[in-house]
Design a protein around this motif. Structure first.
Motif, PDB file in Angstrom:
ATOM      1  N   GLN A 298     -17.981 -27.722  12.916  1.00 28.67           N
ATOM      2  CA  GLN A 298     -17.238 -27.977  12.154  1.00 28.67           C
ATOM      3  C   GLN A 298     -15.876 -26.290  11.975  1.00 28.67           C
ATOM      4  O   GLN A 298     -14.990 -26.503  11.721  1.00 28.67           O
ATOM      5  N   VAL A 299     -16.923 -25.261  12.395  1.00 31.35           N
ATOM      6  CA  VAL A 299     -16.264 -24.366  12.089  1.00 31.35           C
ATOM      7  C   VAL A 299     -15.230 -23.671  13.065  1.00 31.35           C
ATOM      8  O   VAL A 299     -13.533 -23.246  13.384  1.00 31.35           O
ATOM      9  N   LEU A 300     -15.309 -24.260  14.565  1.00 27.68           N
ATOM     10  CA  LEU A 300     -14.719 -24.477  15.277  1.00 27.68           C
ATOM     11  C   LEU A 300     -13.475 -25.958  15.141  1.00 27.68           C
ATOM     12  O   LEU A 300     -12.673 -25.109  15.808  1.00 27.68           O
ATOM     13  N   GLU A 301     -13.797 -26.997  14.681  1.00 29.11           N
ATOM     14  CA  GLU A 301     -13.056 -27.557  14.657  1.00 29.11           C
ATOM     15  C   GLU A 301     -11.959 -26.818  13.521  1.00 29.11           C
ATOM     16  O   GLU A 301     -10.500 -26.998  13.232  1.00 29.11           O
ATOM     17  N   ILE A 302     -12.289 -25.576  12.434  1.00 28.11           N
ATOM     18  CA  ILE A 302     -11.157 -25.349  11.248  1.00 28.11           C
ATOM     19  C   ILE A 302     -10.247 -24.321  12.244  1.00 28.11           C
ATOM     20  O   ILE A 302      -9.289 -24.680  11.748  1.00 28.11           O
ATOM     21  N   SER A 303     -10.934 -23.538  13.111  1.00 25.38           N
ATOM     22  CA  SER A 303     -10.456 -23.037  13.540  1.00 25.38           C
ATOM     23  C   SER A 303      -9.277 -23.369  14.230  1.00 25.38           C
ATOM     24  O   SER A 303      -8.074 -23.059  14.743  1.00 25.38           O
ATOM     25  N   GLY A 304      -9.309 -24.862  14.671  1.00 25.98           N
ATOM     26  CA  GLY A 304      -8.786 -25.160  16.266  1.00 25.98           C
ATOM     27  C   GLY A 304      -7.381 -25.633  14.959  1.00 25.98           C
ATOM     28  O   GLY A 304      -6.182 -25.387  14.752  1.00 25.98           O
ATOM     29  N   LYS A 305      -7.997 -25.920  13.975  1.00 28.60           N
ATOM     30  CA  LYS A 305      -6.729 -26.335  12.586  1.00 28.60           C
ATOM     31  C   LYS A 305      -6.105 -25.767  12.043  1.00 28.60           C
ATOM     32  O   LYS A 305      -4.743 -25.523  11.749  1.00 28.60           O
ATOM     33  N   ILE A 306      -6.332 -23.876  12.240  1.00 30.40           N
ATOM     34  CA  ILE A 306      -5.899 -23.286  11.547  1.00 30.40           C
ATOM     35  C   ILE A 306      -4.413 -22.869  12.750  1.00 30.40           C
ATOM     36  O   ILE A 306      -4.045 -22.997  12.401  1.00 30.40           O
ATOM     37  N   GLY A 307      -5.297 -22.690  13.883  1.00 33.15           N
ATOM     38  CA  GLY A 307      -4.486 -22.353  14.834  1.00 33.15           C
ATOM     39  C   GLY A 307      -3.058 -23.777  14.836  1.00 33.15           C
ATOM     40  O   GLY A 307      -1.783 -23.446  14.268  1.00 33.15           O
ATOM     41  N   ASP A 308      -3.301 -24.805  14.557  1.00 36.45           N
ATOM     42  CA  ASP A 308      -2.381 -25.965  14.138  1.00 36.45           C
ATOM     43  C   ASP A 308      -1.194 -25.675  13.055  1.00 36.45           C
ATOM     44  O   ASP A 308       0.096 -25.216  13.595  1.00 36.45           O
ATOM     45  N   LEU A 309      -2.341 -25.314  11.610  1.00 31.34           N
ATOM     46  CA  LEU A 309      -1.085 -24.855  11.109  1.00 31.34           C
ATOM     47  C   LEU A 309      -0.366 -23.694  10.855  1.00 31.34           C
ATOM     48  O   LEU A 309       1.159 -23.819  10.812  1.00 31.34           O
ATOM     49  N   THR A 310      -0.935 -22.408  12.217  1.00 35.84           N
ATOM     50  CA  THR A 310      -0.528 -21.216  12.343  1.00 35.84           C
ATOM     51  C   THR A 310       1.252 -21.722  13.266  1.00 35.84           C
ATOM     52  O   THR A 310       2.279 -21.392  12.279  1.00 35.84           O
ATOM     53  N   ASP A 311       1.064 -22.871  13.953  1.00 38.95           N
ATOM     54  CA  ASP A 311       2.414 -23.221  14.752  1.00 38.95           C
ATOM     55  C   ASP A 311       3.165 -24.136  13.541  1.00 38.95           C
ATOM     56  O   ASP A 311       4.721 -23.685  13.766  1.00 38.95           O
ATOM     57  N   ARG A 312       2.802 -24.943  12.474  1.00 43.72           N
ATOM     58  CA  ARG A 312       3.624 -25.570  11.566  1.00 43.72           C
ATOM     59  C   ARG A 312       4.062 -24.591  10.961  1.00 43.72           C
ATOM     60  O   ARG A 312       5.411 -24.788  10.529  1.00 43.72           O
ATOM     61  N   THR A 313       3.485 -23.136  10.644  1.00 39.01           N
ATOM     62  CA  THR A 313       3.596 -22.688   9.177  1.00 39.01           C
ATOM     63  C   THR A 313       5.348 -21.516  10.345  1.00 39.01           C
ATOM     64  O   THR A 313       6.526 -21.452   9.619  1.00 39.01           O
TER      65      THR A 313
END
Lengths: 537, 415
Positions: A349-364
């Protein structure tokens, strides 16, 4: 009454037909014809009257003359018959026969036998029976005799009351008729002479009337056909026709002044029109340019609207994501608690969160780009609104509404700019937070691999993270609200631009009708000029 | 004393008588007697007046050449009336009042004389008279005119009566007249009617012609009327021009009944006209003609009067003064008219010879009325107070060998 008056009877129709026919006659015929008619009628009536009167008078004269002669003859014959022979009586009647108007003389005896007469070669047998006074009278008896080529008034006077015979004198009726005829001829020739003289005089007079009228007619025809107002009409006479001609001359003079005046006016009008046309054309140009600018504004506003909508959409998406993140945070907290039981899942799940955060950075980062774009648009809108305001001022009264709109657009654009600034700041904060989150998540995951102890701290960290996410979610909500507001403003700008465009179209239409009016006026001026040009002055 | 008284009375009477006689009668001077004549010298009847004047003038010239009567020569003051009574009357007044003639002499024509008669009657109060007229009409033979008119010739009544008598003797009972439409013609017709009445007959037809119409005038209508009425003989009472025209038209139409003319016609002029007409037409225009005359034919020189007349004319051959001559009339050497004129003049001269030298109208009339028997050599003449027509003699002539000669056989007219 009216029916009776206007009703067509054969007589009125006949008269109408004739007056139409007479209407085609020349002036001379109209004057001559009734004159000739009246003269002829008068001549005829006078001739008839004088003839019948002369005949009456002559007849009376003839009768009284014959009676006087016959009385004298009877008296003479009485004396001669008593004392003399027949040749003496013959010599008496010879005397009477020489009297003018006497056709014949004869004397009969008491037995009505002809004694002497003046007939040659012989006495017309039976003539003595035609006019036979009754015996015993002394009065003369008058009878018209139409007997064997004798046309006479027979006057019979008894001689000695008829006991000696009767004296007859025949007064020549042919003479009377000849005199009546001669009189008729004389009056006929007199009337003919008068008629000829009258016609000649009328001819001369009508010549004097018709000639000036003809001259006037020719002049009028020239004016009508060639528009020649330059001619001079010379009429010498001082009568009504002369006055008419004089007035006609003056009228032509006056007419000549009209085209001259018109010519000046038309020239001025043409100049004014060409000025007006130029101005209208220029205005048209500027309005066209303005319209094009507005068109562009509208297109741009459309684009801004679409972009703004997209921004709003994205913002709501972010909001959903933030809410999801919040949810996930809560779930993560529970999971940390559960992780104690199953650390392996957490690592995933942490790995998933990490990936999601990367996406969030991109979106931001993407949102940041969009916000920049919105800022640029707001800047441009501001600029456009400024331009529109200037044009509105230039458009005058028509641009007043447009000016207000332009001001409103500018206000909205300013607000958009401020909101966008704040969005940027928040986004920067989010970005920072996300970066920190990413670092924490990375170190957490690294620590996860190390041990369970760290899971507890991880759970605490996660709790902090949930709080941050909560804050983040609030910011995202604010961003979404701002973007929505911006979207509404942009829609208003768009509507205003659309209205202005419609108004601009109307202005263009009005300008077009102005141009058309100018064109029509030009045509009018041209035709007036043509008309004026058709007159020779 | 007594004888001286009577002597002085006688002397006064003689003086008065001489003085009275010295007061000359009108138209009479110591050596001239002026007579007045109005006649047709010009116009269609010029031949009548001219011939009568020539005959009378021949006689007067002869007498004047012999010294006149009682030393007085006879002059005729002549005026032309053209055979129109309207001229005759003023002519008469002029002759009496201006020419102051002794008497009137040899008027020509009936219609002319009829007009003058009342004037002559008026002047007869001063003793004026008319001695002879070339007319046989009744007016001057009847009262009151027979008091101052002395006729020589027989009357038309006598001429016509004699003609009718002789024609009816031939069995020609249907007699018509062709008359001049005036007093002359009517007078002649009256004679014919009276003569027929005495025979128990009436006039078959009457036709007339107008006085003085020219020779060219057609008389065919009159002729036709007479022919149509069945006339067996015609008595013409006219003048030579128109009677010649009548005879011309009758003969040209082939109508050859006897045509009788009266003395007045101017027999010689008539014959001349007919002779000329016969030459141009080639027809004999002179057959079956009979003329009654009041003088013997001038061809009969056995009559002393004729011989004397012819001698006088041969010697003198008088011509009218130029102003009275008709340019169209050429006088004949001898003519009945001239012979009658000669007879009239001779009768006047004979009576004048019987009148005292102290000539007045009254003394002349008295001498005339007392001329019971005048010897003029061939025609017996006789006047009295009650008879102013000297001759009753009618002669009949016909054309033989182109000349008028005495008619010997009436039957020759109907052959």
């Amino acid at each position: 009454m009216d029916d009776l008056y206007q009703g067509k009877t054969p007589i009125t129709e006949f008269l109408g037909k004739w007056s139409d026919r007479l209407g085609g006659w020349g002036l001379r015929n109209k004057i001559l014809a009734p004159t000739i008619l009246i003269t002829l009628l008068t001549g005829l009536v006078l001739n008839f009257q004088s003839s019948s009167r002369i005949q009456k008078v002559l007849h009376g004269e003839l009768q009284s003359k014959g009676t006087a002669l016959c009385h004298a003859l009877a008296a003479n014959a009485q004396q001669s018959m008593a004392t003399q022979d027949i040749s003496t009586i013959q010599s008496h009647i010879d005397e009477y026969r020489q009297t003018a108007g006497v056709a014949y003389v004869y004397v009969t005896d008491a037995q009505n036998k002809v004694l002497v007469h003046t007939f040659s070669p012989s006495f017309p047998e039976g003539l003595q029976e035609v006019n036979k006074p009754a015996p015993g009278t002394s009065d003369s008896q008058v009878k018209t005799v139409d007997y064997m080529n004798i046309d006479a008034l027979d006057i019979a006077t008894p001689i000695l009351a008829g006991i000696m015979g009767t004296a007859h004198i025949g007064m020549d009726l042919n003479l009377e008729k000849a005199q009546v005829r001669a009189n008729a001829w004389i009056s006929f020739w007199t009337v003919a002479l008068i008629l000829l003289l009258g016609i000649a005089a009328l001819w001369a007079v009508t010549q004097r009337i018709i000639n000036p009228i003809l001259a006037l007619s020719v002049a009028t025809e020239k004016i009508v056909k060639e528009g020649d107002l330059s001619q001079k009409i010379v009429v010498v006479s001082q009568d009504e026709v002369g006055r008419l001609a004089g007035n006609f001359s003056l009228m032509v003079e006056k007419l000549r002044e009209i085209p001259l005046g018109l010519q000046g006016s038309v020239q001025k009008l043409s100049q004014a029109l060409s000025g007006l046309q130029k101005a209208a054309e220029e205005q048209n140009k500027s309005v066209t340019a303005q319209a094009a600018a507005l068109q562009e504004t509208q297109v741009t506003a459309q684009e801004i609207k679409q972009t703004s909508q997209m921004a709003a959409q994205k913002a709501s998406e972010i909001l959903q994501l933030a809410e999801k993140a919040d949810e996930i945070g809560h779930t993560g907290e529970a999971s940390v608690e559960q992780s104690l039981k199953g650390l392996t899942d957490i690592r995933h799940q942490v790995l998933e969160i990490s990936g999601k955060i990367g996406d969030l950075t991109d979106r931001t980062r993407q949102i940041g780009g969009i916000t920049d774009t919105v800022k640029d648009l707001a800047d441009q809108s501001n600029m456009l609104a400024l331009n529109a305001a200037i044009e509105a001022v230039r458009s005058g009264e028509h641009g007043k509404g447009f000016g207000l709109v332009a001001r409103e657009i500018r206000r909205l654009a300013d607000q958009s700019l401020q909101s966008t600034g704040r969005v940027k700041e928040i986004l920067d904060n989010i970005s920072e937070a996300i970066d920190k989150l990413a670092q924490i998540t990375e170190s957490g995951s690294r620590r996860m691999e190390d041990g369970l102890v760290q899971v507890k701290s991880s759970g605490e960290n996660l709790r902090a993270l949930v709080g941050v996410i909560k804050d983040n979610s609030a910011s995202v909500k604010q961003i979404a609200n701002a973007v929505n507001q911006q979207n509404i403003g942009i829609s208003q700008v768009f509507t205003a631009v659309k209205d202005q465009n419609t108004m601009m179209e109307e202005t263009v239409k009005r300008l077009e009708s102005t141009m058309e009016a100018v064109k029509a006026l030009q045509e009018v001026a041209k035709s007036v000029s043509d008309i004026v040009g058709s007159y020779k002055v | 004393m007594k004888s001286r008284f009577w002597k002085s009375i006688l002397g006064i009477i003689t003086f008065l008588a001489l003085g009275l006689s010295a007061r000359a009668e009108t138209g009479v001077t110591a050596d001239e007697i002026v007579l007045g004549q109005s006649a047709a010298f010009k116009g269609p009847a010029a031949g009548l007046g001219t011939e009568v004047w020539r005959g009378a003038q021949a006689c007067f010239d002869k007498v004047n050449a012999e010294g006149g009567v009682n030393g007085r020569k006879i002059r005729v003051a002549a005026l032309d009336d053209g055979y129109e009574g309207d001229v005759t009357l003023p002519n008469t007044v002029k002759l009496v009042t201006q020419e102051k003639v002794f008497g009137l002499f040899d008027y020509v024509g009936t219609p002319t004389l009829v007009k003058a008669l009342p004037a002559i009657q008026q002047f007869s109060g001063d003793g004026l008279f008319l001695f002879s007229a070339f007319s046989g009409a009744q007016p001057q033979r009847e009262a009151p005119n027979d008091k101052f008119v002395f006729n020589i010739r027989a009357s038309y009544r006598q001429e016509t009566a004699a003609l009718v008598k002789n024609l009816t003797k031939l069995g020609l009972k249907k007699i018509g007249v062709f008359i001049q439409d005036d007093a002359y013609g009517r007078s002649g017709e009256d004679g014919v009617v009276r003569a027929l009445k005495s025979e128990g007959l009436t006039l078959t037809a009457e036709t007339t012609y107008q006085r003085n119409v020219p020779y060219e005038t057609s008389m065919a209508p009159a002729m036709g009327a007479l022919k149509a009425s069945g006339c067996q003989a015609v008595i013409a009472v006219g003048a030579y021009t128109q009677c010649a025209a009548f005879i011309r038209d009758a003969r040209n139409a082939g109508w050859d009944v006897p045509i009788a003319n009266l003395s007045f016609v101017g027999a010689d002029q008539l014959l001349k006209k007919l002779g000329e007409e016969g030459k141009t037409s080639g027809k004999d225009m002179t057959a079956h003609l009979v003329n009654s005359q009041v003088v013997p034919p001038w061809t009969d020189t056995s009559v002393p009067l004729v011989a004397e007349y012819r001698e006088a004319v041969d010697k003198d051959n008088p011509q009218l003064p130029a102003e009275l001559q008709d340019p169209n009339y050429k006088p004949a050497q001898y003519s009945f008219g001239a012979l009658e004129g000669y007879l009239d003049a001779k009768a006047f001269v004979e009576i004048l010879k019987k009148t005292p030298a102290n000539l007045t109208r009254a003394s002349f009339i008295k001498a005339a009325e007392s001329s019971k028997s005048l010897n003029v050599g061939g025609v017996p003449l006789s006047f009295s107070k009650s008879n102013h027509q000297a001759s009753n003699k009618v002669f009949f002539t016909t054309v033989e060998n182109g000349q008028w000669t005495s008619l010997k056989d009436w039957k020759g007219l109907v052959k």
